[in-house]
Design an enzyme around this catalytic site. Structure first.
Site, PDB file in Angstrom:
ATOM      1  N   ASP A 181       3.146  -4.545   7.950  1.00  0.00           N
ATOM      2  CA  ASP A 181       1.829  -3.808   7.934  1.00  0.00           C
ATOM      3  C   ASP A 181       0.704  -4.782   7.937  1.00  0.00           C
ATOM      4  O   ASP A 181       0.479  -5.466   7.178  1.00  0.00           O
ATOM      5  CB  ASP A 181       1.786  -3.110   6.552  1.00  0.00           C
ATOM      6  CG  ASP A 181       0.574  -2.381   6.099  1.00  0.00           C
ATOM      7  OD1 ASP A 181      -0.457  -2.492   6.847  1.00  0.00           O
ATOM      8  OD2 ASP A 181       0.382  -1.711   5.134  1.00  0.00           O
ATOM      9  N   LYS A 223     -10.551  -0.117  10.661  1.00  0.00           N
ATOM     10  CA  LYS A 223     -10.608  -1.671   9.846  1.00  0.00           C
ATOM     11  C   LYS A 223     -11.221  -2.993  10.534  1.00  0.00           C
ATOM     12  O   LYS A 223     -11.293  -3.825  10.093  1.00  0.00           O
ATOM     13  CB  LYS A 223      -9.500  -2.021   8.956  1.00  0.00           C
ATOM     14  CG  LYS A 223      -9.101  -0.857   7.955  1.00  0.00           C
ATOM     15  CD  LYS A 223      -8.185  -1.327   7.080  1.00  0.00           C
ATOM     16  CE  LYS A 223      -7.367  -0.290   6.349  1.00  0.00           C
ATOM     17  NZ  LYS A 223      -7.930   0.147   5.057  1.00  0.00           N
ATOM     18  N   CYS A 243      -4.614   2.464  -3.685  1.00  0.00           N
ATOM     19  CA  CYS A 243      -3.566   2.933  -3.067  1.00  0.00           C
ATOM     20  C   CYS A 243      -2.338   2.103  -3.085  1.00  0.00           C
ATOM     21  O   CYS A 243      -1.520   1.853  -2.261  1.00  0.00           O
ATOM     22  CB  CYS A 243      -3.755   3.371  -1.636  1.00  0.00           C
ATOM     23  SG  CYS A 243      -4.779   4.702  -1.251  1.00  0.00           S
ATOM     24  N   HIS A 294       0.837  -1.115   0.126  1.00  0.00           N
ATOM     25  CA  HIS A 294      -0.125  -0.002   0.029  1.00  0.00           C
ATOM     26  C   HIS A 294       0.955   1.081   0.038  1.00  0.00           C
ATOM     27  O   HIS A 294       2.131   1.103   0.516  1.00  0.00           O
ATOM     28  CB  HIS A 294      -0.744  -0.125   1.197  1.00  0.00           C
ATOM     29  CG  HIS A 294      -1.840   1.094   1.478  1.00  0.00           C
ATOM     30  ND1 HIS A 294      -1.555   2.451   1.788  1.00  0.00           N
ATOM     31  CD2 HIS A 294      -3.199   0.882   1.211  1.00  0.00           C
ATOM     32  CE1 HIS A 294      -2.648   2.812   1.907  1.00  0.00           C
ATOM     33  NE2 HIS A 294      -3.726   2.288   1.538  1.00  0.00           N
ATOM     34  N   GLN A 332      -4.678  -5.404   7.188  1.00  0.00           N
ATOM     35  CA  GLN A 332      -5.533  -6.415   6.650  1.00  0.00           C
ATOM     36  C   GLN A 332      -5.706  -7.502   7.202  1.00  0.00           C
ATOM     37  O   GLN A 332      -6.250  -8.225   6.955  1.00  0.00           O
ATOM     38  CB  GLN A 332      -5.449  -6.588   4.919  1.00  0.00           C
ATOM     39  CG  GLN A 332      -5.547  -5.332   4.123  1.00  0.00           C
ATOM     40  CD  GLN A 332      -7.035  -4.741   4.074  1.00  0.00           C
ATOM     41  OE1 GLN A 332      -7.904  -5.121   4.535  1.00  0.00           O
ATOM     42  NE2 GLN A 332      -7.105  -3.276   3.734  1.00  0.00           N
TER      43      GLN A 332
HETATM   44  C1  LIG Z   1      -2.528  -2.861   3.532  1.00  0.00           C
HETATM   45  C2  LIG Z   1      -2.839  -1.382   3.976  1.00  0.00           C
HETATM   46  N1  LIG Z   1      -1.820  -0.712   4.658  1.00  0.00           N
HETATM   47  C3  LIG Z   1      -2.138   0.399   4.990  1.00  0.00           C
HETATM   48  C4  LIG Z   1      -3.318   0.888   4.955  1.00  0.00           C
HETATM   49  C5  LIG Z   1      -3.656   2.547   5.392  1.00  0.00           C
HETATM   50  O1  LIG Z   1      -4.564   2.464   6.231  1.00  0.00           O
HETATM   51  P1  LIG Z   1      -4.968   3.881   6.971  1.00  0.00           P
HETATM   52  O2  LIG Z   1      -5.606   4.550   5.944  1.00  0.00           O
HETATM   53  O3  LIG Z   1      -6.030   3.387   7.892  1.00  0.00           O
HETATM   54  O4  LIG Z   1      -3.855   4.642   7.519  1.00  0.00           O
HETATM   55  C6  LIG Z   1      -4.438   0.384   4.320  1.00  0.00           C
HETATM   56  C7  LIG Z   1      -5.770   1.038   4.054  1.00  0.00           C
HETATM   57  O5  LIG Z   1      -6.370   1.331   3.181  1.00  0.00           O
HETATM   58  C8  LIG Z   1      -4.123  -1.024   3.807  1.00  0.00           C
HETATM   59  O6  LIG Z   1      -5.065  -1.899   3.356  1.00  0.00           O
END
Ligand SMILES: Cc1ncc(COP(=O)(O)O)c(C=O)c1O
Lengths: 157, 415
Positions: free
Chosen positions: B204, B230, B372, B128, B207
């Site tokens: 990370d 989430k 993203c 991401h 998910q």
């Molecule tokens: C794999 C992953 N990393 C990071 C993020 C970023 O999360 P947040 O926007 O809550 O900081 C997301 C969320 O979209 C994600 O799916």
């Protein structure tokens, strides 16, 4: 509630299925400009051949996008091909006025023509009027126009 | 194919989520975008409401009773999160705004203190943007080098060259599960390889933490980032887990109140962990909401949630393939055991924007775009995908509604 027919008018779907001026032009002499919609990843590439006065003599489009951005690009290419800078500028302002005057009204209600919109015929482009009822899609419709403006600016710089 | 048993009753589950009883365009909502954010159960809404109605006050400063109650409630939430992910101590649980801020905290905090020009950070092609851009910023600022773990044809990490990629690396930072492909990565293999190479590992967990039982010690990770929103919690609250020794040695990230022990005209000393990394008034209601979400998830049972999602994944893949055959292509691993309930798909050659627009008319909420993860999109050779994603409150009726709406979408665009 705006329905799908407001957004996907037949003429839009026609331009989507049979895009006009699809392809590339040799660079140089053509100018290549890229436009991105960072929100959705849509991407458009314009190839522009200018005439001696800076007008758009020929135009080709490549890239990928949704039916709204693709058909808007296709319609735009048909509308600006062979037009002078002044004519294109007027079209651009009229198109953007059509997109944004509604953006500012609640529920996308029909309103009178914007006061400062130039008095030009938008032709097929009128079909995109319904897009303003779907605010997240307005950027799809304006992507090609913004990219064209960028190309004209680069060419005159 | 063996059909997995689903331990969760969809109807009873949905009843706990007020939003799921609303209508969209006159039809009952079908929410299939939990990879972006989850819906919130009544238990979480009540916990936050109760905080504002009965104990709203600033934490860690007041001696009066409600301030003490608020502080306690917040620190109980921290302990709940600690136990939820199997951390050793509450000192290792840093509250941030979201996972993005947590990852930036590591890059800016640990990275700036420990990396010099030419140092290598290993990422993967399925990250991401939140786990890419903070490192790009250090490329610009320090001159670190980025290396990328490639993917195989089913969207799994291709680990054949892992040791070579990690050779001389200082950091490995990868996602436990792709938010686009659904791929669940072999985290332990990755962290072991990193440790062997002398690199720290950052996971990370955005998910993965909401969807399956997590134990950071078993994962062997030095840092783990995830977002509350989430996992049935509110927005505005994320977590950075960090190993205590590493957090101790790191300089603070943001400066201000709460993170200090002493401030003088000529300098400051930092507070103890975890508050050293929590400058300013924290998002108290959100922390309490996250604590309630963790309690709620514990009540359902993370193993039940994972079993539910495996069963629903089987159902989704077989329903979509069964009804649409070659018209649909679902990205990512084909085996439900290797993936989570995130389904990015191409359908009828239609653009994802157009698909999601028509689905919306049928009250089916899916996401369309690059999610993203632009480098991944580029690798897949596509600009965008439509993505449906499921969670604890989804059931087969939602998947049937998705399939019906896709049918209508195909019909609309071929007219
Ligand atoms: C794999 C992953 N990393 C990071 C993020 C970023 O999360 P947040 O926007 O809550 O900081 C997301 C969320 O979209 C994600 O799916």
């Amino acid at each position: 509630m705006p329905g799908l027919e407001d957004l996907y008018r037949e003429i839009i779907l026609d331009h989507y299925r049979n895009p006009r001026n699809r392809g590339e032009l040799e660079t140089p002499p053509a100018l290549r400009v890229e436009g991105f919609n960072p929100l959705c990843g849509d991407e458009i590439v314009l190839y522009l051949d200018f005439d001696a006065n800076g007008g758009v003599a020929d135009i080709r489009i490549s890239g990928q996008g949704c039916s709204i951005s693709q058909s808007s690009a296709s319609m735009m290419s048909a509308a600006v091909k062979g037009k002078s800078v002044a004519e294109i500028d007027e079209l651009t302002r009229a198109f953007k006025a059509m997109m944004s005057i509604h953006e500012n009204t609640l529920e996308g209600a029909e309103t009178a023509e914007p006061i400062d919109a130039p008095d030009v015929k938008l032709g097929d482009l009128e079909a995109l009027r319904g897009v303003v009822k779907f605010p997240v899609r307005i950027k799809c419709a304006t992507l090609a126009w913004n990219t064209l403006a960028q190309g004209i600016e680069e060419a005159s710089a | 194919m063996a059909v997995s048993v689903d331990p969760i009753d969809g109807t009873a589950m949905k009843a706990q989520f007020p939003l799921l009883s609303r209508e969209v365009h006159g039809k009952p909502i079908v929410y299939l975008d939990s990879a972006a954010t989850s819906q919130k159960p009544i238990a979480v809404l009540d916990a936050m409401d109760d905080y504002y109605r009965t104990i709203n006050s600033n934490v860690h400063r007041g001696v009066y009773m409600i301030a003490e109650e608020a502080t306690n409630r917040m620190e109980i939430a921290r302990a709940l999160v600690r136990d939820f992910i199997g951390a050793r101590s509450s000192s290792e649980i840093i509250f941030t705004k979201n996972a993005t801020e947590a990852l930036n905290l590591v890059a800016q905090g640990w990275g700036r203190a420990n990396l010099v020009a030419g140092d290598v950070v290993v990422l993967s092609h399925m990250e991401h943007h939140a786990n890419i851009v903070p490192w790009h910023m250090l490329v610009a600022e320090i001159g670190i080098e980025l290396r990328w773990i490639p993917l195989d044809s089913e969207g799994r990490l291709d680990l054949t060259e892992l040791d070579t990629l990690l050779n001389g690396a200082k950091v490995l930072s990868v996602t436990a599960m792709s938010n686009v492909l659904g791929t669940m990565n072999p985290v332990r293999t990755l962290t072991d390889a990193a440790r062997k190479a002398g690199a720290i590992s950052i996971i990370d967990g955005c998910q993965s933490v909401p969807h399956s039982a997590t134990n950071v010690q078993e994962l062997g990770a030095d840092f783990v980032a995830f977002s509350g929103h989430k996992m049935c919690g509110p927005t505005g609250i994320g977590v950075l887990y960090g190993r205590e020794e590493l957090l101790e040695a790191m300089p603070p990230f943001l400066g201000g109140g709460e993170m200090i022990r002493d401030v003088r005209l000529d300098g400051f000393t930092t507070n103890d962990l975890p508050w050293k990394f929590e400058a300013g008034t924290p998002p108290i209601a959100e922390i309490i909401g996250l604590g309630a979400a963790v309690e709620w998830l514990n009540g359902v049972g993370m193993d039940n949630i994972r079993a539910h999602e495996i069963a629903l994944t089987e159902y989704t893949i077989s329903t979509l393939h069964g009804r649409f055959g070659d018209r649909i292509r679902i990205h990512g691993p084909s085996s439900p055991a290797e993936r989570g309930g995130v389904f990015s798909f191409d359908f009828d050659g239609l653009h994802p924007h157009d698909i999601s627009q028509v689905l919306d008319q049928h009250a089916v909420c899916v996401r369309a775009g690059h999610h993203c993860a632009k480098p991944l999109m580029k690798l897949l050779g596509i600009g965008a995908t439509a993505r449906a994603s499921v969670y604890v409150y989804n059931d087969t009726t939602d998947i049937d509604a998705l399939a019906d709406a896709l049918d209508a979408t195909g019909a609309f665009f071929t007219l």
